[in-house]
Motif scaffolding. Structure first.
Motif, mmCIF file in Angstrom:
data_model
loop_
_atom_site.group_PDB
_atom_site.id
_atom_site.type_symbol
_atom_site.label_atom_id
_atom_site.label_comp_id
_atom_site.label_asym_id
_atom_site.label_seq_id
_atom_site.Cartn_x
_atom_site.Cartn_y
_atom_site.Cartn_z
ATOM 1 N N GLU A 159 57.537 74.923 16.643
ATOM 2 C CA GLU A 159 57.482 74.093 17.837
ATOM 3 C C GLU A 159 58.121 72.720 17.588
ATOM 4 N N ALA A 160 58.740 72.187 18.623
ATOM 5 C CA ALA A 160 59.403 70.885 18.540
ATOM 6 C C ALA A 160 58.471 69.750 18.942
ATOM 7 N N ARG A 161 57.320 70.071 19.555
ATOM 8 C CA ARG A 161 56.335 69.075 19.950
ATOM 9 C C ARG A 161 54.962 69.531 19.470
ATOM 10 N N ILE A 162 54.163 68.588 19.085
ATOM 11 C CA ILE A 162 52.841 68.894 18.541
ATOM 12 C C ILE A 162 51.919 69.409 19.643
ATOM 13 N N GLN A 163 51.214 70.485 19.328
ATOM 14 C CA GLN A 163 50.334 71.140 20.298
ATOM 15 C C GLN A 163 48.879 71.023 19.830
ATOM 16 N N ASN A 164 48.036 70.526 20.681
ATOM 17 C CA ASN A 164 46.638 70.316 20.299
ATOM 18 C C ASN A 164 45.917 71.610 19.943
ATOM 19 N N SER A 165 46.389 72.728 20.465
ATOM 20 C CA SER A 165 45.739 74.009 20.181
ATOM 21 C C SER A 165 45.964 74.477 18.748
ATOM 22 N N LYS A 166 46.837 73.821 17.999
ATOM 23 C CA LYS A 166 47.193 74.298 16.663
ATOM 24 C C LYS A 166 46.498 73.535 15.541
ATOM 25 N N PHE A 167 45.578 72.633 15.892
ATOM 26 C CA PHE A 167 44.734 72.010 14.884
ATOM 27 C C PHE A 167 43.610 72.981 14.520
ATOM 28 N N VAL A 168 43.261 72.990 13.244
ATOM 29 C CA VAL A 168 42.121 73.781 12.780
ATOM 30 C C VAL A 168 41.363 72.909 11.793
ATOM 31 N N TRP A 169 40.032 73.082 11.727
ATOM 32 C CA TRP A 169 39.284 72.171 10.873
ATOM 33 C C TRP A 169 37.976 72.783 10.407
ATOM 34 N N VAL A 170 37.399 72.105 9.420
ATOM 35 C CA VAL A 170 36.037 72.357 8.952
ATOM 36 C C VAL A 170 35.211 71.149 9.335
#
Length: 325
Positions: free
Chosen positions: A304-315
């Motif tokens: 992707e050329a723009r950051i997408q909030n759906s692609k964050f993952v975390w603990v």
């Protein structure tokens, strides 16, 4: 490095000795241990630095990340905490006013206290990790994305490459970077700690970590800010009487702007809170205060050329790890 070698990249925020949280995060993203090294069949991890300091399992985290990098399953850029340790432990050349590149003051020792204590009985690790830190890239400028610990400042990145021949420090550059006021010091300070402005009227504020500061960290992706509060970027808010002061012309000249049409940039360093989200279409911070029972965050980058909030993952460390660690 050609960023098409892997099908995707998992860019991981400041670990700060939270080895158990890191193991959970890697497993959540499909990494498994093979011959003792975490790896993914088609993706590569990239760490934004600050593996050390503050947390309970610094040595374990260092071995885990080092082994991944050595085996080609991860990359890393230097954080300001790795740089601090490197300067603190590196003997100064002749002509310096102190025996090490960084003075062994109570404040500097306090910042590194947990790392110094946890490595104290492991001289081989001290030697090996110090050598590794000195060889770390300071930034990555890949075909479709960039990674730096705190701030991408193109002029200083270009100057760093011109002075070192690559994205890694030469030893002479390291020595000169320890001298306040030097060009090398300015480069490392901004790339690894970010841009900042002095507090007006010689004021001082005490941060949540107990340090007195005469400056505040600033955003580097905002166009046409007007008030001081428009550019502040740190957990500690500005005093109310300062927040609504207009930026002066001189202050504006010290700011920089990473434009929205630049390729995605990933940083750490800033102790964000809440649910991870992009700072702008082209900037994502991945430091969400894991060592303070916040979140250890990664971004799963594909093409992707723009950051997408759906692609964050975390603990969520407070909910998932605090009673285990």
């Amino acid at each position: 490095m050609n960023d098409r070698t892997f099908s995707g990249y998992d860019i991981i925020g400041d670990v700060h000795g939270c080895a158990l949280s890191l193991r959970i995060l890697l497993s959540r993203m499909g990494y498994t241990q093979q011959q003792g090294v975490y790896q993914h069949p088609s993706r590569q991890a990239i760490f934004v630095g600050d593996i050390i300091d503050r947390g309970p399992h610094i040595r374990e985290a260092l071995h885990l990340v080092h082994d991944m990098v050595s085996a080609g399953h991860a990359q890393i850029v230097m954080g300001n905490h790795e740089y601090n340790y490197l300067c603190y432990a590196t003997p100064a050349p002749s002509g310096f006013a102190q025996p090490y590149l960084r003075k062994h003051t109570p404040r500097n020792k306090r910042i590194l206290q947990e790392t110094l204590e946890q490595l104290a009985n492991h001289p081989d690790d001290q030697r090996d990790f110090l050598s590794w830190f000195e060889q770390m890239p300071v930034f990555l400028d890949c075909e479709h994305f960039r990674v730096v610990h705190a701030c991408w400042h193109q002029t200083l990145v270009d100057r760093f490459i011109a002075m070192n021949g690559s994205n890694r420090m030469r030893r002479g550059f390291l020595f000169r970077s320890a001298v306040d006021g030097s060009q090398e010091h300015e480069i490392m300070d901004i790339l690894l700690r970010g841009t900042h402005l002095e507090l007006p009227n010689n004021e001082v504020m005490v941060s949540r970590d107990g340090f007195e500061r005469s400056f505040f960290r600033t955003k580097f992706w905002v166009r046409d800010p007007y008030y001081l509060n428009d550019v502040v970027f740190q957990p500690d808010p500005l005093p109310v009487h300062l927040a609504r002061l207009p930026l002066t012309r001189e202050q504006r000249s010290e700011l920089t702007c990473y434009r929205e049409d630049n390729k995605p940039l990933f940083i750490g360093h800033y102790w964000c809170q809440g649910e991870p989200e992009a700072l702008s279409p082209s900037v994502a911070c991945l430091d969400y205060s894991a060592v303070k029972y916040g979140k250890l965050v990664a971004y799963r980058l594909d093409d992707e050329a723009r950051i997408q909030n759906s692609k964050f993952v975390w603990v969520d460390v407070a909910r998932e790890v605090a009673f285990i660690d």
